[in-house]
Design a protein around this motif. Sequence first.
Motif, PDB file in Angstrom:
ATOM      1  N   LEU A   1       0.944  -1.055  -0.045  1.00 41.46           N
ATOM      2  CA  LEU A   1       0.080  -0.199  -0.086  1.00 41.46           C
ATOM      3  C   LEU A   1       0.943   1.293  -0.100  1.00 41.46           C
ATOM      4  O   LEU A   1       0.466   1.945  -0.689  1.00 41.46           O
ATOM      5  CB  LEU A   1      -1.130  -0.124   1.276  1.00 41.46           C
ATOM      6  N   TYR A   2       2.055   1.117   0.764  1.00 40.29           N
ATOM      7  CA  TYR A   2       3.011   2.442   0.560  1.00 40.29           C
ATOM      8  C   TYR A   2       3.530   2.439  -0.541  1.00 40.29           C
ATOM      9  O   TYR A   2       3.590   3.824  -1.148  1.00 40.29           O
ATOM     10  CB  TYR A   2       4.007   2.277   1.997  1.00 40.29           C
ATOM     11  N   ASP A   3       3.960   1.426  -1.327  1.00 37.94           N
ATOM     12  CA  ASP A   3       4.696   1.620  -2.557  1.00 37.94           C
ATOM     13  C   ASP A   3       3.750   2.317  -3.483  1.00 37.94           C
ATOM     14  O   ASP A   3       3.779   2.894  -4.313  1.00 37.94           O
ATOM     15  CB  ASP A   3       4.735   0.261  -3.125  1.00 37.94           C
ATOM     16  N   ARG A   4       2.243   2.201  -3.419  1.00 33.42           N
ATOM     17  CA  ARG A   4       1.219   2.591  -4.246  1.00 33.42           C
ATOM     18  C   ARG A   4       0.742   3.836  -3.845  1.00 33.42           C
ATOM     19  O   ARG A   4       0.450   4.735  -4.858  1.00 33.42           O
ATOM     20  CB  ARG A   4      -0.141   1.756  -4.144  1.00 33.42           C
ATOM     21  N   PHE A   5       0.689   4.265  -2.693  1.00 31.10           N
ATOM     22  CA  PHE A   5      -0.024   5.398  -2.162  1.00 31.10           C
ATOM     23  C   PHE A   5       1.022   6.525  -1.529  1.00 31.10           C
ATOM     24  O   PHE A   5       0.561   7.589  -1.293  1.00 31.10           O
ATOM     25  CB  PHE A   5      -1.112   5.298  -1.199  1.00 31.10           C
ATOM     26  N   GLY A   6       2.118   6.050  -1.121  1.00 31.24           N
ATOM     27  CA  GLY A   6       2.966   6.709  -0.124  1.00 31.24           C
ATOM     28  C   GLY A   6       2.283   6.676   1.352  1.00 31.24           C
ATOM     29  O   GLY A   6       1.351   5.632   1.511  1.00 31.24           O
ATOM     30  N   SER A   7       2.533   7.669   2.245  1.00 32.23           N
ATOM     31  CA  SER A   7       1.771   7.463   3.627  1.00 32.23           C
ATOM     32  C   SER A   7       0.378   7.430   3.555  1.00 32.23           C
ATOM     33  O   SER A   7      -0.287   8.027   2.646  1.00 32.23           O
ATOM     34  CB  SER A   7       2.295   8.415   4.559  1.00 32.23           C
ATOM     35  N   PHE A   8      -0.372   6.888   4.501  1.00 35.15           N
ATOM     36  CA  PHE A   8      -1.769   6.538   4.423  1.00 35.15           C
ATOM     37  C   PHE A   8      -2.349   6.297   5.750  1.00 35.15           C
ATOM     38  O   PHE A   8      -1.651   6.020   6.944  1.00 35.15           O
ATOM     39  CB  PHE A   8      -2.124   5.294   3.558  1.00 35.15           C
ATOM     40  N   TYR A   9      -3.732   6.819   5.929  1.00 35.89           N
ATOM     41  CA  TYR A   9      -4.416   6.572   7.180  1.00 35.89           C
ATOM     42  C   TYR A   9      -5.069   5.035   7.008  1.00 35.89           C
ATOM     43  O   TYR A   9      -5.608   4.557   5.817  1.00 35.89           O
ATOM     44  CB  TYR A   9      -5.315   7.323   7.347  1.00 35.89           C
ATOM     45  N   VAL A  10      -5.357   4.402   8.121  1.00 36.09           N
ATOM     46  CA  VAL A  10      -6.240   3.209   8.072  1.00 36.09           C
ATOM     47  C   VAL A  10      -7.253   3.397   8.854  1.00 36.09           C
ATOM     48  O   VAL A  10      -7.145   3.917  10.267  1.00 36.09           O
ATOM     49  CB  VAL A  10      -5.496   1.971   8.664  1.00 36.09           C
ATOM     50  N   LEU A  11      -8.544   3.275   8.541  1.00 38.28           N
ATOM     51  CA  LEU A  11      -9.715   3.508   9.483  1.00 38.28           C
ATOM     52  C   LEU A  11     -10.399   2.281   9.559  1.00 38.28           C
ATOM     53  O   LEU A  11     -10.752   1.386   8.540  1.00 38.28           O
ATOM     54  CB  LEU A  11     -10.790   4.452   8.941  1.00 38.28           C
TER      55      LEU A  11
ATOM     56  N   LEU B   1     -10.582   0.840   5.663  1.00 33.52           N
ATOM     57  CA  LEU B   1     -10.674   2.021   4.678  1.00 33.52           C
ATOM     58  C   LEU B   1      -9.166   2.354   4.861  1.00 33.52           C
ATOM     59  O   LEU B   1      -8.538   2.548   5.846  1.00 33.52           O
ATOM     60  CB  LEU B   1     -11.641   2.945   5.079  1.00 33.52           C
ATOM     61  N   ILE B   2      -8.651   2.660   3.731  1.00 32.82           N
ATOM     62  CA  ILE B   2      -7.314   3.293   3.309  1.00 32.82           C
ATOM     63  C   ILE B   2      -7.528   4.783   2.660  1.00 32.82           C
ATOM     64  O   ILE B   2      -8.121   4.720   1.696  1.00 32.82           O
ATOM     65  CB  ILE B   2      -6.641   2.505   2.370  1.00 32.82           C
ATOM     66  N   ILE B   3      -6.776   5.599   3.373  1.00 32.87           N
ATOM     67  CA  ILE B   3      -7.015   6.953   2.683  1.00 32.87           C
ATOM     68  C   ILE B   3      -5.427   7.634   2.451  1.00 32.87           C
ATOM     69  O   ILE B   3      -4.709   7.718   3.527  1.00 32.87           O
ATOM     70  CB  ILE B   3      -7.663   7.811   3.972  1.00 32.87           C
ATOM     71  N   PRO B   4      -5.223   7.691   1.294  1.00 38.21           N
ATOM     72  CA  PRO B   4      -3.614   8.175   1.167  1.00 38.21           C
ATOM     73  C   PRO B   4      -3.666   9.487   1.647  1.00 38.21           C
ATOM     74  O   PRO B   4      -4.765  10.374   1.463  1.00 38.21           O
ATOM     75  CB  PRO B   4      -3.608   8.071  -0.361  1.00 38.21           C
ATOM     76  N   LYS B   5      -2.684   9.738   2.287  1.00 41.72           N
ATOM     77  CA  LYS B   5      -2.509  11.124   2.871  1.00 41.72           C
ATOM     78  C   LYS B   5      -2.385  12.315   2.025  1.00 41.72           C
ATOM     79  O   LYS B   5      -2.785  13.302   2.065  1.00 41.72           O
ATOM     80  CB  LYS B   5      -1.354  11.338   3.867  1.00 41.72           C
TER      81      LYS B   5
END
Length: 321
Positions: A230-240, A248-252
Amino acid sequence: MESKEEFWEIFLNELQKKLSPDCSFTRIEVPKINAVHQGIAISIANKDMVQASAVIYRDQIYDQWKKSRDWERLFTNLERDIQRAPDTVNMLIETCESYENAKNYLQPLVINYENNKSLLGRIPYQREQDLACGLQMIREGHRMIVSNGILEKWGNKPFKTMYEAAVSQAMKKNEPMLFNMASLIAGIETDDNIVGKPRENEENIFYVLTNREKSFASFYMLLPEIQEKLYDRFGSFYVLPSSIHETLIIPKKNIHDLYGNVEETQCAETLQEMVMSINRSEVLPQERLSDHIYQYDGKQLQCLDKGKVISFSDRKPQPKL
């Protein structure tokens, strides 16, 4: 008659009249996910032994009754379920007789730690953040959480070894999937939604991390290999923590499309408030995972409360025998 308590007493009185002489029931309280459920265990005499044939929970039978308020239909359906129950019980008992029998049916189970202290006193688990990771057996649609008694029957095999094997098996049988929320709501599910699959123009705000069956998939958020993809795809992210079935994954990098140019701490607080609100209004109590949110910055998953990182010292496997 409106309350569950009134219904329950009337139901038990009527049940006592309808049960055959070789049947009896005992009131029980059973720790379940995020709750302790009231119910009864119905036993049926079978020659020289007494065998538990069914467990009936107050809330479930009350919900059934409310749909029609038809007592005759309720007891007709109940009689059918009681007749079927021994086959289900015997199947699960046979499955858990040995680890070799059970291993192909084991799946990870992730639940909230603080809300399940009573249940966790009876099962082997390992602590992850504010969560507890246990094991469950699922066979032909029937589910049983692996208890300390079952673990003892299996020769007290190392819990970590069994959990890792269950995770590996789950990933092969029911692979992790990532959907953008808009597509999932619209019923669009395509093969290019597999976790880690690169895409152009990643502009969606909300993604759903689950599996093909959309069932008991919250454990994926805890796996380093999934976090890294997920980090490779989005960079830093939140998990809800949406529920025990999905997160839920929210890219920062896309969060400002939702809240504008505000501080990251304020974004995290607002997201947590949203999770808490949805937990209370839309998620079944037994399926709630956490009121916290999480973030991943390329190094480790962190639990957040009011925008600040909180840590948990107790992270070792803790089988309670």
